[in-house]
Scaffold this motif. Sequence first.
Motif, PDB file in Angstrom:
ATOM      1  N   UNK A   1      -9.437   8.029   5.995  1.00  0.00           N
ATOM      2  CA  UNK A   1      -9.025   6.966   5.089  1.00  0.00           C
ATOM      3  C   UNK A   1      -7.500   6.986   5.005  1.00  0.00           C
ATOM      4  N   UNK A   2      -6.863   5.856   5.272  1.00  0.00           N
ATOM      5  CA  UNK A   2      -5.405   5.773   5.253  1.00  0.00           C
ATOM      6  C   UNK A   2      -4.950   4.675   4.298  1.00  0.00           C
ATOM      7  N   UNK A   3      -3.653   4.631   4.059  1.00  0.00           N
ATOM      8  CA  UNK A   3      -3.124   3.664   3.091  1.00  0.00           C
ATOM      9  C   UNK A   3      -3.311   2.227   3.556  1.00  0.00           C
ATOM     10  N   UNK A   4      -3.288   1.991   4.882  1.00  0.00           N
ATOM     11  CA  UNK A   4      -3.353   0.608   5.366  1.00  0.00           C
ATOM     12  C   UNK A   4      -4.148   0.441   6.656  1.00  0.00           C
ATOM     13  N   UNK A   5      -4.950   1.440   7.022  1.00  0.00           N
ATOM     14  CA  UNK A   5      -5.789   1.303   8.207  1.00  0.00           C
ATOM     15  C   UNK A   5      -5.042   1.379   9.520  1.00  0.00           C
TER      16      UNK A   5
ATOM     17  N   UNK B   1      -2.425  11.517 -16.120  1.00  0.00           N
ATOM     18  CA  UNK B   1      -3.647  11.621 -15.312  1.00  0.00           C
ATOM     19  C   UNK B   1      -4.463  10.338 -15.406  1.00  0.00           C
ATOM     20  N   UNK B   2      -4.605   9.811 -16.612  1.00  0.00           N
ATOM     21  CA  UNK B   2      -5.361   8.567 -16.773  1.00  0.00           C
ATOM     22  C   UNK B   2      -4.731   7.434 -15.973  1.00  0.00           C
ATOM     23  N   UNK B   3      -3.404   7.367 -16.002  1.00  0.00           N
ATOM     24  CA  UNK B   3      -2.709   6.317 -15.256  1.00  0.00           C
ATOM     25  C   UNK B   3      -2.860   6.524 -13.755  1.00  0.00           C
ATOM     26  N   UNK B   4      -2.748   7.771 -13.309  1.00  0.00           N
ATOM     27  CA  UNK B   4      -2.909   8.058 -11.878  1.00  0.00           C
ATOM     28  C   UNK B   4      -4.317   7.726 -11.411  1.00  0.00           C
ATOM     29  N   UNK B   5      -5.318   8.095 -12.207  1.00  0.00           N
ATOM     30  CA  UNK B   5      -6.696   7.774 -11.843  1.00  0.00           C
ATOM     31  C   UNK B   5      -6.953   6.281 -11.830  1.00  0.00           C
ATOM     32  N   UNK B   6      -6.401   5.558 -12.826  1.00  0.00           N
ATOM     33  CA  UNK B   6      -6.554   4.107 -12.842  1.00  0.00           C
ATOM     34  C   UNK B   6      -5.858   3.444 -11.677  1.00  0.00           C
ATOM     35  N   UNK B   7      -4.665   3.934 -11.326  1.00  0.00           N
ATOM     36  CA  UNK B   7      -3.937   3.370 -10.186  1.00  0.00           C
ATOM     37  C   UNK B   7      -4.688   3.623  -8.886  1.00  0.00           C
ATOM     38  N   UNK B   8      -5.264   4.819  -8.755  1.00  0.00           N
ATOM     39  CA  UNK B   8      -6.034   5.127  -7.547  1.00  0.00           C
ATOM     40  C   UNK B   8      -7.257   4.213  -7.446  1.00  0.00           C
ATOM     41  N   UNK B   9      -7.938   3.996  -8.571  1.00  0.00           N
ATOM     42  CA  UNK B   9      -9.123   3.147  -8.581  1.00  0.00           C
ATOM     43  C   UNK B   9      -8.784   1.714  -8.189  1.00  0.00           C
ATOM     44  N   UNK B  10      -7.675   1.188  -8.729  1.00  0.00           N
ATOM     45  CA  UNK B  10      -7.335  -0.212  -8.489  1.00  0.00           C
ATOM     46  C   UNK B  10      -6.656  -0.437  -7.147  1.00  0.00           C
ATOM     47  N   UNK B  11      -5.783   0.502  -6.737  1.00  0.00           N
ATOM     48  CA  UNK B  11      -5.011   0.297  -5.504  1.00  0.00           C
ATOM     49  C   UNK B  11      -5.751   0.774  -4.270  1.00  0.00           C
ATOM     50  N   UNK B  12      -6.532   1.850  -4.399  1.00  0.00           N
ATOM     51  CA  UNK B  12      -7.235   2.423  -3.243  1.00  0.00           C
ATOM     52  C   UNK B  12      -8.683   2.727  -3.625  1.00  0.00           C
ATOM     53  N   UNK B  13      -9.504   1.672  -3.808  1.00  0.00           N
ATOM     54  CA  UNK B  13     -10.879   1.898  -4.270  1.00  0.00           C
ATOM     55  C   UNK B  13     -11.711   2.739  -3.314  1.00  0.00           C
TER      56      UNK B  13
ATOM     57  N   UNK C   1       0.815  -1.217   0.000  1.00  0.00           N
ATOM     58  CA  UNK C   1       0.000   0.000   0.000  1.00  0.00           C
ATOM     59  C   UNK C   1       0.850   1.269   0.000  1.00  0.00           C
ATOM     60  N   UNK C   2       1.935   1.271   0.756  1.00  0.00           N
ATOM     61  CA  UNK C   2       2.820   2.434   0.765  1.00  0.00           C
ATOM     62  C   UNK C   2       3.481   2.622  -0.601  1.00  0.00           C
ATOM     63  N   UNK C   3       3.877   1.525  -1.240  1.00  0.00           N
ATOM     64  CA  UNK C   3       4.483   1.614  -2.565  1.00  0.00           C
ATOM     65  C   UNK C   3       3.521   2.230  -3.554  1.00  0.00           C
ATOM     66  N   UNK C   4       2.254   1.834  -3.489  1.00  0.00           N
ATOM     67  CA  UNK C   4       1.294   2.364  -4.453  1.00  0.00           C
ATOM     68  C   UNK C   4       0.901   3.803  -4.141  1.00  0.00           C
ATOM     69  N   UNK C   5       0.912   4.178  -2.893  1.00  0.00           N
ATOM     70  CA  UNK C   5       0.719   5.589  -2.560  1.00  0.00           C
ATOM     71  C   UNK C   5       1.865   6.413  -3.163  1.00  0.00           C
ATOM     72  N   UNK C   6       3.093   5.897  -3.036  1.00  0.00           N
ATOM     73  CA  UNK C   6       4.255   6.585  -3.599  1.00  0.00           C
ATOM     74  C   UNK C   6       4.143   6.664  -5.116  1.00  0.00           C
ATOM     75  N   UNK C   7       3.731   5.575  -5.759  1.00  0.00           N
ATOM     76  CA  UNK C   7       3.631   5.571  -7.209  1.00  0.00           C
ATOM     77  C   UNK C   7       2.564   6.552  -7.691  1.00  0.00           C
ATOM     78  N   UNK C   8       1.432   6.623  -6.991  1.00  0.00           N
ATOM     79  CA  UNK C   8       0.395   7.589  -7.361  1.00  0.00           C
ATOM     80  C   UNK C   8       0.912   9.016  -7.195  1.00  0.00           C
ATOM     81  N   UNK C   9       1.695   9.259  -6.143  1.00  0.00           N
ATOM     82  CA  UNK C   9       2.302  10.577  -5.956  1.00  0.00           C
ATOM     83  C   UNK C   9       3.240  10.908  -7.115  1.00  0.00           C
TER      84      UNK C   9
END
Length: 350
Positions: A284-288, A61-73, A4-12
Motif C-alpha cells: 500500500x503506497x501513498x499514490x499507487x 492521536x485522535x487527529x492522526x487517526x482521523x486524518x489516516x481514516x479520511x486521507x488513506x482509508x 497524498x504526499x502532503x497528507x502523509x507528511x501531515x500524519x507523520x
Amino acid sequence: MSLPEFWFLLIAVLFTGYFVLEGFDFGVGMLMPIIGRGSEVKKRVVLNTIGPVWDGNEVWLLTAGGAMFAAFPEWYASLFSGFYLALLLILVGLIVRACAIEWRGKIHDDRWRRWCDIGIGLGSWIPAIAWGLAFGNIVHGVKLNAHKQIEGNLFDLLNPYSLLAALTTLLLFLLHGAVFISLKTGNEVRDDAQRLVRILFAPTAIVVAAFGLWTQLAHGKGWTWIPLVLAVIGLVLAGLAATQGRDGWAFTGTALTIAAATVLLFGSLFPNVLPSTIDSAFNLTVDGRGGTVSASSTHYTLVVMSWVAVAMVPIVLIYQAWTYWVFRKRLTVEQIPPSIGLSLTDTASK
C-alpha cells in the motif's frame, strides 16, 4: 508535492507531536509508583505535572487517526484489521489510564488510590510498548495479501525488529518522563527524578542507537541519516544537560530524539504506508506508484481536508502552546493541599 504526499507528511507530523507530548505522559505514569513510593503527597506532585495537559496531548492521536481514516482509508482499514488486538490493547490502556487519572481523587481511600495507581501504570506501560511494536511492524512490513488483508496473528508481529522497536519506545518514554518530572518539580521529587535520569540514560542510548542503525541500514534512505544523527545529538544533549541540572535543555534533547526517531520511521516507510512481505506488488503506497496499490482517498476529499487543516491546525497549536505556558511553573510537595485520608507520614513530609 502532491496532495497524498502532503497528507502523509501531515500524519507523520501528527504522530511526531503525539509521541513527543504523550511520550512524557506515559513516562510519568510509569515512574509515578517509583518516585512516589511510600508518599501519597509525592505521587500527587508527580501526577499533577501532567494534570493540565495529558488529555490535550491525546488529541494528537485522535487527529492522526482521523486524518489516516479520511486521507488513506485503505491504510486505515488494513492496519486496524490486521493489528486489531495490538491496537485494542492500546485503546483499553488509554481508557483505563484516563479513568484512573480522573477518578483517583474522587474517593479518599487508600485502597481506591492503589487501584487507580495500577490503572495509571498499566495504561502507561502497555501503550509505551505497543506503539513501538505497531510501528516496528509497519516499517518492517506485514503479510499483506492481494486483497489488502493482513494474514497471520498477533504472534507474527513479535519479530526481532519490532520487539527492539517496542523496547526503544519504552525506554525513550521512560527517560522522557523522568526528564519532564525533573523539569516540572522541585526539591526531593526533582532529586528522585534526576537520579532516575542517570540510571535510564545509558541503556536508552544503547537501545536507541541499535534500533536507529538497524532501521537506517535495513529500510532507510540516503536523507534519513539526518534524523538518525539528530536523534543521537538529542540524546547527547539530554545526557550532558541532565548532569549539569539544565532540565530545560535535557527535555529539549529527549524531545528531539523522539521527534527525529519518528521522522526516521516515516521517512524509511515512504512512499509505502504498509509494505507487504508477501509481494512488493501488494504494497500500500501513498499514490499507487510503481504498480502498487494506492491507499489514498479521492482528490476532492483531500482538497476539502486540506482547507480544513490549514484553518484549524494553527488554532490548535496556539491553544496548546498557551496551555503549556500557563502551567509552566515547578511543583513541590509544599504546594499540594492536604487531602482527607493522608497518612501521618505524608502529612509530616508535607
